[in-house]
Write a protein that holds these residues in place. Structure first.
Motif, short mmCIF file in Angstrom:
data_model
loop_
_atom_site.label_atom_id
_atom_site.label_comp_id
_atom_site.label_asym_id
_atom_site.label_seq_id
_atom_site.Cartn_x
_atom_site.Cartn_y
_atom_site.Cartn_z
N LYS A 147 -17.97 23.56 -8.66
CA LYS A 147 -18.80 24.65 -9.16
C LYS A 147 -18.03 25.96 -9.27
O LYS A 147 -18.16 26.70 -10.25
CB LYS A 147 -20.01 24.83 -8.24
N ARG A 148 -17.20 26.25 -8.27
CA ARG A 148 -16.46 27.51 -8.31
C ARG A 148 -15.41 27.51 -9.42
O ARG A 148 -15.12 28.55 -10.00
CB ARG A 148 -15.80 27.77 -6.96
N LYS A 149 -14.87 26.35 -9.73
CA LYS A 149 -13.96 26.26 -10.87
C LYS A 149 -14.72 26.45 -12.17
O LYS A 149 -14.24 27.08 -13.12
CB LYS A 149 -13.26 24.90 -10.87
N PHE A 150 -15.91 25.87 -12.24
CA PHE A 150 -16.72 25.94 -13.45
C PHE A 150 -17.19 27.37 -13.72
O PHE A 150 -17.18 27.84 -14.85
CB PHE A 150 -17.93 25.01 -13.31
N MET A 151 -17.58 28.08 -12.65
CA MET A 151 -18.10 29.43 -12.81
C MET A 151 -17.00 30.44 -13.13
O MET A 151 -17.24 31.44 -13.79
CB MET A 151 -18.84 29.87 -11.54
N GLY A 199 -9.94 25.30 -0.56
CA GLY A 199 -8.84 24.36 -0.68
C GLY A 199 -9.32 22.99 -1.13
O GLY A 199 -8.64 22.31 -1.89
N GLN A 200 -10.52 22.58 -0.69
CA GLN A 200 -11.06 21.28 -1.10
C GLN A 200 -11.36 21.26 -2.59
O GLN A 200 -11.10 20.27 -3.28
CB GLN A 200 -12.34 20.98 -0.31
N ASP A 201 -11.92 22.37 -3.11
CA ASP A 201 -12.18 22.45 -4.55
C ASP A 201 -10.88 22.35 -5.34
O ASP A 201 -10.81 21.68 -6.37
CB ASP A 201 -12.88 23.77 -4.89
N ASP A 229 -8.07 20.92 -4.43
CA ASP A 229 -7.54 19.55 -4.35
C ASP A 229 -8.32 18.61 -5.28
O ASP A 229 -7.73 17.80 -6.00
CB ASP A 229 -7.60 19.04 -2.91
N ASP A 230 -9.64 18.71 -5.26
CA ASP A 230 -10.46 17.84 -6.11
C ASP A 230 -10.17 18.08 -7.59
O ASP A 230 -10.05 17.14 -8.38
CB ASP A 230 -11.95 18.06 -5.83
N TRP A 231 -10.07 19.36 -7.97
CA TRP A 231 -9.83 19.67 -9.37
C TRP A 231 -8.43 19.25 -9.79
O TRP A 231 -8.23 18.75 -10.91
CB TRP A 231 -10.05 21.16 -9.61
N ASN A 232 -7.45 19.45 -8.92
CA ASN A 232 -6.09 19.01 -9.24
C ASN A 232 -6.04 17.50 -9.42
O ASN A 232 -5.32 16.99 -10.30
CB ASN A 232 -5.13 19.43 -8.13
N ASP A 233 -6.79 16.75 -8.60
CA ASP A 233 -6.85 15.30 -8.77
C ASP A 233 -7.47 14.93 -10.12
O ASP A 233 -7.01 14.00 -10.79
CB ASP A 233 -7.66 14.66 -7.63
N THR A 234 -8.51 15.65 -10.52
CA THR A 234 -9.14 15.39 -11.81
C THR A 234 -8.18 15.66 -12.96
O THR A 234 -8.07 14.86 -13.90
CB THR A 234 -10.40 16.27 -11.97
#
Length: 204
Positions: A123-127, A137-139, A141-146
């Motif tokens: 969500k924070r990447k999207f906004m 940091g979790q966001d 990591d998740d986005w980098n994996d995507t």
């Protein structure tokens, strides 16, 4: 253009399909809901901020009251649409109705969360950064994996490799001796500030 001069690129393709799935299709209903919420909140504020007046006759008079509706409507028109700030009523009282303004932010937030869940975007990447918040940091990591998965599973096999092969076949690029290797910049690379913070922590 002849098919040999084109590389067909369409997102979310199956092997037997020609047209990809538009990015907005899975979340189209949520986007329409958000449009209603953004537009409806202004209408709600306009109507609910000053919902109107209740003109009430004395209850002891019952149904024997005769109201001059024509003159009353003229007064109300001047009151709501003009500069007149007083009402002259005979045998009745004017009461302000309670406001009914609700905060739509919680509803908007839930719909944005639904969009992010469907599109698999934190969500924070999207906004974006305009919210004034840093992604956790979790966001990251998740986005980098995507992003890494999309590069390896879509960009390389469906865009880059077919394009390079086509250019080699038509003689635009030379035939490579050791094959073609695709490399990407490391999206987990630390930013200068992050690297400085880590170095400071180690030194302390």
């Amino acid at each position: 253009a002849h098919w040999s001069r084109c590389i067909h690129i369409a997102d979310n393709l199956l092997s037997s399909e020609t047209f990809g799935v538009p990015r907005q299709r899975p979340v189209w209903n949520r986007l329409l809901d958000l449009r209603k919420l953004y537009g409806g909140s202004a209408e709600m504020y306009y109507r609910g901020g000053f919902p109107g007046l209740s003109l009430e006759t004395h209850p002891q008079l019952g149904g024997d009251v005769q109201v001059d509706q024509s003159s009353l409507q003229d007064q109300m028109w001047d009151y709501f649409n003009g500069l007149q700030r007083a009402l002259l009523t005979k045998g009745m009282t004017a009461k302000t109705l309670s406001t009914q303004v609700a905060d739509p932010s919680s509803h908007i937030d839930k719909h944005i969360e639904a969009v992010c869940i469907i599109l698999d975007i934190p969500k924070r990447k999207f906004m974006g950064s305009e919210r004034g918040e840093l992604s956790s940091g979790q966001d990251d990591d998740d986005w980098n994996d995507t992003v890494t998965g999309r590069r390896a599973g879509y960009a390389v096999p469906y865009i880059i490799v077919p394009t390079v092969k086509r250019l080699i076949r038509v003689g635009v690029l030379p035939v490579p001796k050791t094959g073609v290797k695709v490399s990407w910049e490391d999206n987990r690379k630390l930013r200068p500030k992050e690297a400085a913070d880590i170095a400071k922590s180690r030194m302390e």
